[in-house]
Design a protein around this motif. Structure first.
Motif, PDB file in Angstrom:
ATOM      1  N   GLY A 194       0.798  -1.225   0.000  1.00 53.88           N
ATOM      2  CA  GLY A 194       0.000   0.000   0.000  1.00 53.88           C
ATOM      3  C   GLY A 194       0.825   1.267   0.000  1.00 53.88           C
ATOM      4  N   LEU A 195       2.002   1.232  -0.612  1.00 55.16           N
ATOM      5  CA  LEU A 195       2.857   2.420  -0.619  1.00 55.16           C
ATOM      6  C   LEU A 195       2.312   3.479  -1.567  1.00 55.16           C
ATOM      7  CD1 LEU A 195       6.465   0.916  -0.657  1.00 55.16           C
ATOM      8  CD2 LEU A 195       4.932   1.298   1.282  1.00 55.16           C
ATOM      9  N   GLY A 196       2.408   4.731  -1.141  1.00 56.39           N
ATOM     10  CA  GLY A 196       2.007   5.857  -1.967  1.00 56.39           C
ATOM     11  C   GLY A 196       3.212   6.604  -2.494  1.00 56.39           C
ATOM     12  N   SER A 197       2.947   7.742  -3.099  1.00 55.02           N
ATOM     13  CA  SER A 197       4.027   8.492  -3.731  1.00 55.02           C
ATOM     14  C   SER A 197       5.035   9.024  -2.718  1.00 55.02           C
ATOM     15  CB  SER A 197       3.461   9.636  -4.577  1.00 55.02           C
ATOM     16  OG  SER A 197       2.753  10.566  -3.773  1.00 55.02           O
ATOM     17  N   GLU A 198       4.603   9.325  -1.497  1.00 51.83           N
ATOM     18  CA  GLU A 198       5.554   9.799  -0.490  1.00 51.83           C
ATOM     19  C   GLU A 198       6.584   8.730  -0.162  1.00 51.83           C
ATOM     20  OE1 GLU A 198       3.579  11.280   2.954  1.00 51.83           O
ATOM     21  OE2 GLU A 198       3.083  13.216   2.012  1.00 51.83           O
ATOM     22  N   GLN A 199       6.124   7.499   0.022  1.00 51.84           N
ATOM     23  CA  GLN A 199       7.062   6.422   0.312  1.00 51.84           C
ATOM     24  C   GLN A 199       7.993   6.167  -0.870  1.00 51.84           C
ATOM     25  OE1 GLN A 199       3.740   6.108   0.939  1.00 51.84           O
ATOM     26  NE2 GLN A 199       3.599   5.761   3.159  1.00 51.84           N
ATOM     27  N   LEU A 200       7.479   6.267  -2.088  1.00 51.45           N
ATOM     28  CA  LEU A 200       8.331   6.054  -3.261  1.00 51.45           C
ATOM     29  C   LEU A 200       9.383   7.160  -3.376  1.00 51.45           C
ATOM     30  CD1 LEU A 200       5.837   4.734  -5.968  1.00 51.45           C
ATOM     31  CD2 LEU A 200       7.223   3.458  -4.308  1.00 51.45           C
ATOM     32  N   ALA A 201       8.995   8.395  -3.047  1.00 53.53           N
ATOM     33  CA  ALA A 201       9.982   9.479  -3.041  1.00 53.53           C
ATOM     34  C   ALA A 201      11.058   9.209  -1.993  1.00 53.53           C
ATOM     35  CB  ALA A 201       9.302  10.814  -2.774  1.00 53.53           C
ATOM     36  N   LEU A 202      10.655   8.733  -0.825  1.00 55.56           N
ATOM     37  CA  LEU A 202      11.629   8.429   0.232  1.00 55.56           C
ATOM     38  C   LEU A 202      12.530   7.261  -0.159  1.00 55.56           C
ATOM     39  CD1 LEU A 202       9.339   8.908   3.335  1.00 55.56           C
ATOM     40  CD2 LEU A 202      11.453  10.171   2.887  1.00 55.56           C
ATOM     41  N   ALA A 203      12.016   6.320  -0.940  1.00 59.48           N
ATOM     42  CA  ALA A 203      12.851   5.214  -1.407  1.00 59.48           C
ATOM     43  C   ALA A 203      13.973   5.714  -2.311  1.00 59.48           C
ATOM     44  CB  ALA A 203      12.000   4.186  -2.148  1.00 59.48           C
ATOM     45  N   CYS A 204      13.770   6.873  -2.941  1.00 55.47           N
ATOM     46  CA  CYS A 204      14.777   7.472  -3.822  1.00 55.47           C
ATOM     47  C   CYS A 204      15.591   8.551  -3.113  1.00 55.47           C
ATOM     48  CB  CYS A 204      14.089   8.097  -5.044  1.00 55.47           C
ATOM     49  SG  CYS A 204      13.125   6.956  -6.043  1.00 55.47           S
ATOM     50  N   ALA A 205      15.381   8.731  -1.830  1.00 49.96           N
ATOM     51  CA  ALA A 205      15.875   9.924  -1.134  1.00 49.96           C
ATOM     52  C   ALA A 205      17.236   9.740  -0.486  1.00 49.96           C
ATOM     53  CB  ALA A 205      14.874  10.343  -0.056  1.00 49.96           C
ATOM     54  N   SER A 206      17.939  10.881  -0.366  1.00 46.39           N
ATOM     55  CA  SER A 206      19.066  11.033   0.570  1.00 46.39           C
ATOM     56  C   SER A 206      18.651  12.188   1.473  1.00 46.39           C
ATOM     57  CB  SER A 206      20.354  11.352  -0.177  1.00 46.39           C
ATOM     58  OG  SER A 206      20.718  10.305  -1.039  1.00 46.39           O
ATOM     59  N   HIS A 207      17.810  11.895   2.440  1.00 39.89           N
ATOM     60  CA  HIS A 207      17.088  12.939   3.159  1.00 39.89           C
ATOM     61  C   HIS A 207      17.890  13.520   4.320  1.00 39.89           C
ATOM     62  CE1 HIS A 207      16.159  10.300   6.540  1.00 39.89           C
ATOM     63  NE2 HIS A 207      15.690   9.375   5.711  1.00 39.89           N
ATOM     64  N   ASN A 208      17.404  14.639   4.819  1.00 35.72           N
ATOM     65  CA  ASN A 208      18.081  15.386   5.879  1.00 35.72           C
ATOM     66  C   ASN A 208      17.851  14.824   7.278  1.00 35.72           C
ATOM     67  OD1 ASN A 208      19.246  17.268   4.223  1.00 35.72           O
ATOM     68  ND2 ASN A 208      17.833  18.939   4.702  1.00 35.72           N
ATOM     69  N   GLY A 209      16.939  13.868   7.413  1.00 34.15           N
ATOM     70  CA  GLY A 209      16.618  13.383   8.751  1.00 34.15           C
ATOM     71  C   GLY A 209      15.758  14.340   9.549  1.00 34.15           C
ATOM     72  N   ALA A 210      15.003  15.194   8.850  1.00 35.92           N
ATOM     73  CA  ALA A 210      14.048  16.087   9.513  1.00 35.92           C
ATOM     74  C   ALA A 210      12.855  15.273  10.008  1.00 35.92           C
ATOM     75  CB  ALA A 210      13.598  17.171   8.542  1.00 35.92           C
ATOM     76  N   ARG A 211      12.028  15.912  10.850  1.00 37.36           N
ATOM     77  CA  ARG A 211      10.852  15.184  11.345  1.00 37.36           C
ATOM     78  C   ARG A 211       9.963  14.715  10.202  1.00 37.36           C
ATOM     79  NH1 ARG A 211      12.132  12.869  15.465  1.00 37.36           N
ATOM     80  NH2 ARG A 211      10.028  12.026  15.272  1.00 37.36           N
ATOM     81  N   ALA A 212       9.879  15.492   9.136  1.00 38.96           N
ATOM     82  CA  ALA A 212       9.060  15.087   7.985  1.00 38.96           C
ATOM     83  C   ALA A 212       9.550  13.777   7.396  1.00 38.96           C
ATOM     84  CB  ALA A 212       9.083  16.181   6.913  1.00 38.96           C
ATOM     85  N   HIS A 213      10.856  13.551   7.460  1.00 38.60           N
ATOM     86  CA  HIS A 213      11.418  12.309   6.927  1.00 38.60           C
ATOM     87  C   HIS A 213      11.327  11.181   7.961  1.00 38.60           C
ATOM     88  CE1 HIS A 213      13.870  15.632   4.960  1.00 38.60           C
ATOM     89  NE2 HIS A 213      13.137  15.143   3.975  1.00 38.60           N
ATOM     90  N   VAL A 214      11.748  11.483   9.169  1.00 39.57           N
ATOM     91  CA  VAL A 214      11.803  10.466  10.212  1.00 39.57           C
ATOM     92  C   VAL A 214      10.406   9.922  10.531  1.00 39.57           C
ATOM     93  CG1 VAL A 214      12.360  10.078  12.652  1.00 39.57           C
ATOM     94  CG2 VAL A 214      13.932  11.371  11.193  1.00 39.57           C
ATOM     95  N   ASP A 215       9.440  10.819  10.654  1.00 37.50           N
ATOM     96  CA  ASP A 215       8.080  10.372  10.986  1.00 37.50           C
ATOM     97  C   ASP A 215       7.499   9.489   9.898  1.00 37.50           C
ATOM     98  OD1 ASP A 215       8.262  11.796  13.327  1.00 37.50           O
ATOM     99  OD2 ASP A 215       7.000  13.467  12.659  1.00 37.50           O
ATOM    100  N   ARG A 216       7.746   9.838   8.643  1.00 39.37           N
ATOM    101  CA  ARG A 216       7.191   9.052   7.537  1.00 39.37           C
ATOM    102  C   ARG A 216       7.856   7.686   7.418  1.00 39.37           C
ATOM    103  NH1 ARG A 216       6.101  14.246   6.327  1.00 39.37           N
ATOM    104  NH2 ARG A 216       4.266  14.710   5.018  1.00 39.37           N
ATOM    105  N   VAL A 217       9.164   7.620   7.592  1.00 35.26           N
ATOM    106  CA  VAL A 217       9.833   6.319   7.538  1.00 35.26           C
ATOM    107  C   VAL A 217       9.412   5.466   8.727  1.00 35.26           C
ATOM    108  CG1 VAL A 217      12.052   5.122   7.549  1.00 35.26           C
ATOM    109  CG2 VAL A 217      11.781   7.206   6.197  1.00 35.26           C
ATOM    110  N   SER A 218       9.276   6.081   9.887  1.00 30.35           N
ATOM    111  CA  SER A 218       8.814   5.338  11.067  1.00 30.35           C
ATOM    112  C   SER A 218       7.435   4.743  10.830  1.00 30.35           C
ATOM    113  CB  SER A 218       8.777   6.257  12.289  1.00 30.35           C
ATOM    114  OG  SER A 218      10.058   6.723  12.623  1.00 30.35           O
ATOM    115  N   ALA A 219       6.533   5.542  10.261  1.00 25.76           N
ATOM    116  CA  ALA A 219       5.181   5.046   9.988  1.00 25.76           C
ATOM    117  C   ALA A 219       5.201   3.938   8.942  1.00 25.76           C
ATOM    118  CB  ALA A 219       4.294   6.202   9.518  1.00 25.76           C
ATOM    119  N   TRP A 220       6.059   4.071   7.969  1.00 22.22           N
ATOM    120  CA  TRP A 220       6.203   3.048   6.927  1.00 22.22           C
ATOM    121  C   TRP A 220       6.618   1.709   7.558  1.00 22.22           C
ATOM    122  CZ3 TRP A 220       9.820   4.150   2.129  1.00 22.22           C
ATOM    123  CH2 TRP A 220       9.821   3.043   1.266  1.00 22.22           C
TER     124      TRP A 220
END
Length: 328
Positions: free
Chosen positions: A66-92
């Motif tokens: 059930g992955l959406g576009s946010e998860q697919l973007a994160l799969a391609c990401a080298s993210h900053n580790g902000a709450r927006a990133h951490v919270d979404r990966v945690s929920a995933w």
């Protein structure tokens, strides 16, 4: 062929430094433009995360989870580790019934200033979800679960990495020249700069079937969520926002950058030989201007290429310039 001079730093009327490297712009037919040696073998590092995410999508694992576009973007990401990133990966991970301990990427302090400060002030250690590659690894875990494979998904002979290698070799059109271990512990396969550009061109003009649909979804996710792909103050995020959906760009360690331009069917790959991020960011910005995707006067072009270099007193002390002939 040797590396081409791409970006120069000038101070006091003298050229102080030069960033040399290799650049290829490709379409489905082959090389459109090139500087340096297209056959130079490189590690794409994190610039190829959309390739590493291909098996996640084309296998059906993403849809099954059930992955959406946010998860697919994160799969391609080298993210900053902000709450927006951490919270979404945690929920995933939670949605998969998995925990932070299931990741194999290791932990490091986040690049995001607010989250970095929060951890320091609370004397809290970062966890693996803060790792800039945690989205990619969540994707690997999703695929691992779909395959009913073992937990050590970063091992070179694990079914996840065998699937990644197949996808990598197919879209680059090359047998991997070798492999090394990336900063996040996953294998990183080597190819030529031309092969990497060819792969990006396939994402820019995907074909039919599961592969084409997967490529289209991943590019659309990156373009729809530039803030998840990197984060505030980062070149990937700021360049994609400035181009308003016309292209996706992605950096990799040691001064690699790729670009995907769907409206023109173009893929771009560049490697700055000295490994300096400054040179790679300036070079990809120059290429976006060259291709008409950014106006010369746009503030983001100034930030990464044309604004004066200032010292701690705010005095203009130098400037970066495109080297003669780059881009033409």
């Amino acid at each position: 062929m040797t590396a081409a001079r791409l970006i120069e730093l000038w101070r006091g009327g003298l050229r102080e430094s030069s960033h040399l490297g290799h650049v290829v712009i490709s379409d489905a037919e082959g090389v459109v433009e090139a500087w340096g040696n297209p056959g130079t073998v490189i590690f794409p590092r994190s610039s190829c995360k959309m390739i590493q995410a291909l098996p996640l999508v084309e296998s059906g694992a993403a849809d099954a989870a059930g992955l959406g576009s946010e998860q697919l973007a994160l799969a391609c990401a080298s993210h900053n580790g902000a709450r927006a990133h951490v919270d979404r990966v945690s929920a995933w991970l939670s949605g998969l019934g998995l925990e932070e301990e299931d990741l194999r990427c290791g932990a490091h302090m986040p690049r995001d200033p607010a989250e970095h400060r929060r951890l320091l002030c609370s004397d809290t250690a970062p966890c693996q979800i803060h790792n800039n590659c945690s989205g990619k690894h969540a994707g690997f875990l999703t695929l691992k679960r779909h395959m009913k494979a073992g937990p050590e998904y970063v091992e070179i002979d694990h079914p996840v990495q065998r699937a990644v290698r197949r996808a990598f070799e197919e879209v680059t059109g090359e047998t991997a020249a070798g492999w090394g271990i990336d900063g996040c512990a996953a294998p990183n396969f080597a190819c030529t700069v031309e092969g990497l550009a060819r792969a990006m061109a396939s994402f820019a003009r995907p074909g039919a079937g599961a592969r084409g649909a997967a490529q289209r979804r991943l590019v659309e996710a990156m373009i729809a969520h530039p803030g998840l792909v990197a984060g505030e103050g980062r070149a990937c995020t700021e360049l994609m926002r400035a181009m308003k959906g016309r292209a996706a760009v992605k950096t990799g360690a040691e001064a690699v950058f790729v670009g995907i331009v769907p409206e023109r069917g173009l893929g771009i790959a560049l490697k700055v030989s000295d490994g300096g991020t400054r040179g790679a960011e300036a070079a990809i910005t120059a290429l976006m201007v060259h291709l008409g995707l950014l106006e010369e006067g746009h503030p983001v072009v100034g930030k990464y290429l044309t604004d004066p270099i200032r010292n701690w007193r705010g005095m203009a002390t130098g400037e970066m310039r495109r080297a003669s002939g780059f881009p033409n």
